[in-house]
Scaffold this motif. Structure first.
Motif, PDB file in Angstrom:
ATOM      1  N   VAL A 184      -3.584  16.563   6.158  1.00  0.00           N
ATOM      2  CA  VAL A 184      -3.130  15.475   5.304  1.00  0.00           C
ATOM      3  C   VAL A 184      -3.616  14.174   5.038  1.00  0.00           C
ATOM      4  O   VAL A 184      -4.587  13.900   5.940  1.00  0.00           O
ATOM      5  N   PRO A 185      -3.324  13.426   3.947  1.00  0.00           N
ATOM      6  CA  PRO A 185      -3.698  11.694   4.082  1.00  0.00           C
ATOM      7  C   PRO A 185      -3.591  11.252   5.305  1.00  0.00           C
ATOM      8  O   PRO A 185      -2.624  11.359   5.943  1.00  0.00           O
ATOM      9  N   ASN A 186      -4.491  10.205   5.924  1.00  0.00           N
ATOM     10  CA  ASN A 186      -4.298   9.492   7.140  1.00  0.00           C
ATOM     11  C   ASN A 186      -3.696   8.253   6.808  1.00  0.00           C
ATOM     12  O   ASN A 186      -4.524   7.226   6.536  1.00  0.00           O
ATOM     13  N   PRO A 187      -2.672   7.789   7.389  1.00  0.00           N
ATOM     14  CA  PRO A 187      -1.871   6.592   7.050  1.00  0.00           C
ATOM     15  C   PRO A 187      -2.448   5.625   7.843  1.00  0.00           C
ATOM     16  O   PRO A 187      -2.470   4.297   7.580  1.00  0.00           O
ATOM     17  N   ALA A 188      -3.124   5.918   9.087  1.00  0.00           N
ATOM     18  CA  ALA A 188      -3.826   5.182   9.881  1.00  0.00           C
ATOM     19  C   ALA A 188      -5.305   4.896   9.595  1.00  0.00           C
ATOM     20  O   ALA A 188      -5.800   4.008  10.222  1.00  0.00           O
ATOM     21  N   TRP A 189      -5.547   5.323   8.376  1.00  0.00           N
ATOM     22  CA  TRP A 189      -7.146   5.007   8.149  1.00  0.00           C
ATOM     23  C   TRP A 189      -7.181   3.408   7.922  1.00  0.00           C
ATOM     24  O   TRP A 189      -6.387   2.763   7.661  1.00  0.00           O
ATOM     25  N   SER A 190      -8.391   2.994   8.156  1.00  0.00           N
ATOM     26  CA  SER A 190      -8.801   1.411   8.127  1.00  0.00           C
ATOM     27  C   SER A 190      -8.643   1.081   6.970  1.00  0.00           C
ATOM     28  O   SER A 190      -7.784  -0.198   6.836  1.00  0.00           O
ATOM     29  N   LYS A 191      -8.832   1.626   5.715  1.00  0.00           N
ATOM     30  CA  LYS A 191      -8.459   1.014   4.444  1.00  0.00           C
ATOM     31  C   LYS A 191      -6.932   0.758   4.046  1.00  0.00           C
ATOM     32  O   LYS A 191      -6.331  -0.102   3.475  1.00  0.00           O
ATOM     33  N   ASN A 192      -6.329   1.877   4.675  1.00  0.00           N
ATOM     34  CA  ASN A 192      -4.775   2.045   4.779  1.00  0.00           C
ATOM     35  C   ASN A 192      -4.411   0.419   5.423  1.00  0.00           C
ATOM     36  O   ASN A 192      -3.470  -0.071   4.831  1.00  0.00           O
ATOM     37  N   ARG A 193      -4.770   0.568   6.676  1.00  0.00           N
ATOM     38  CA  ARG A 193      -4.321  -0.778   7.263  1.00  0.00           C
ATOM     39  C   ARG A 193      -4.536  -2.093   6.756  1.00  0.00           C
ATOM     40  O   ARG A 193      -3.785  -3.178   6.688  1.00  0.00           O
ATOM     41  N   LEU A 194      -5.801  -2.387   6.288  1.00  0.00           N
ATOM     42  CA  LEU A 194      -6.267  -3.345   5.636  1.00  0.00           C
ATOM     43  C   LEU A 194      -5.367  -3.612   4.585  1.00  0.00           C
ATOM     44  O   LEU A 194      -5.061  -4.645   4.278  1.00  0.00           O
ATOM     45  N   ASN A 195      -5.202  -2.614   3.679  1.00  0.00           N
ATOM     46  CA  ASN A 195      -4.450  -2.866   2.420  1.00  0.00           C
ATOM     47  C   ASN A 195      -3.024  -3.173   2.554  1.00  0.00           C
ATOM     48  O   ASN A 195      -2.500  -4.112   1.884  1.00  0.00           O
ATOM     49  N   LEU A 196      -2.431  -2.421   3.610  1.00  0.00           N
ATOM     50  CA  LEU A 196      -0.950  -3.011   4.178  1.00  0.00           C
ATOM     51  C   LEU A 196      -1.189  -4.502   4.441  1.00  0.00           C
ATOM     52  O   LEU A 196      -0.054  -4.896   4.291  1.00  0.00           O
ATOM     53  N   LEU A 197      -2.139  -4.730   5.241  1.00  0.00           N
ATOM     54  CA  LEU A 197      -2.346  -6.324   5.743  1.00  0.00           C
ATOM     55  C   LEU A 197      -2.279  -7.263   4.397  1.00  0.00           C
ATOM     56  O   LEU A 197      -1.458  -8.173   4.190  1.00  0.00           O
ATOM     57  N   LEU A 198      -3.043  -7.083   3.495  1.00  0.00           N
ATOM     58  CA  LEU A 198      -3.365  -7.806   2.230  1.00  0.00           C
ATOM     59  C   LEU A 198      -2.246  -7.572   1.151  1.00  0.00           C
ATOM     60  O   LEU A 198      -2.080  -8.538   0.357  1.00  0.00           O
TER      61      LEU A 198
END
Length: 211
Positions: free
Chosen positions: A115-129
């Protein structure tokens, strides 16, 4: 669960290696390919002596069997192994879908999923920004990305429907290149990944055994 986390450059390589590792331990030689698409898994499954049984929500090839995962499997015989790659996130009722898959797998059988990884670093950074996960933005609703498969939730759902989780794997893509903005974001993403190994990978894979 195996604590050593392996990394794969795509979901195909992950699924191929897991078939090599677990097929001989499965209770029968049928391999259900759930979300079979255009049948890219067929040649690998048949090369190891498996009987390929393709299922899909829509018929993309003549051999595929239509299966709406909100309903029990249309085939009565239980499978020894199920492949379930990048499908769970499309389900409106993921627990029901996994329950129907569990009921389709023989005791001791193997489920290989990604499955796609919601915890992926790019996901986390996008969520922050930007306030949204990179892989689960409103535009992804057009692809029916409607379930965000955090690994702890997926593992919980698997246990709820009768599976034991055996392995977790990182599935990533080769890193690209870009300008200064890309360089800075990449540095932040690598920092996040050093803090949390599960931040690696655009997707993740799980192998589970039916109890």
């Amino acid at each position: 669960m195996n604590n050593k986390i392996k990394e794969y450059t795509n979901r195909s390589f992950f699924a191929f290696e897991m078939l090599d590792n677990y097929f001989a331990k499965a209770p029968n030689t049928t391999i259900s390919d759930i979300g079979s698409g255009f049948g890219f898994m067929q040649s690998k499954i048949e090369s190891i002596g498996g009987t390929w049984q393709p299922f899909d929500y829509v018929k993309k090839i003549d051999k595929s069997i239509i299966w709406d995962l909100n309903n029990p499997c249309p085939v009565n015989e239980k499978t020894g192994t199920a492949i379930f790659l990048e499908v769970l996130e499309h389900l409106s009722n993921p627990q029901l879908g996994l329950k129907n898959i569990s009921n389709h797998i023989e005791k001791g059988g193997i489920l290989i999923l990604s499955v796609p990884n919601p915890a992926w670093s790019k996901n986390r950074l996008n969520l922050l920004l930007k306030g949204t996960l990179f892989s689960f933005q409103p535009k992804h609703l057009a692809e029916n990305h409607i379930f965000t498969p955090w690994h702890h939730i997926v593992e919980h759902l698997l246990k709820e429907v009768g599976f034991e989780v055996l392995e977790y794997a990182i599935i990533d893509e080769p890193k690209g290149s870009g300008g200064f903005k890309y360089f800075i974001k990449s540095k932040i993403e690598r920092f996040i990944e050093k803090k949390d190994n599960k931040a690696k990978g655009i997707s993740y894979g799980i192998v589970a055994r039916k109890l």
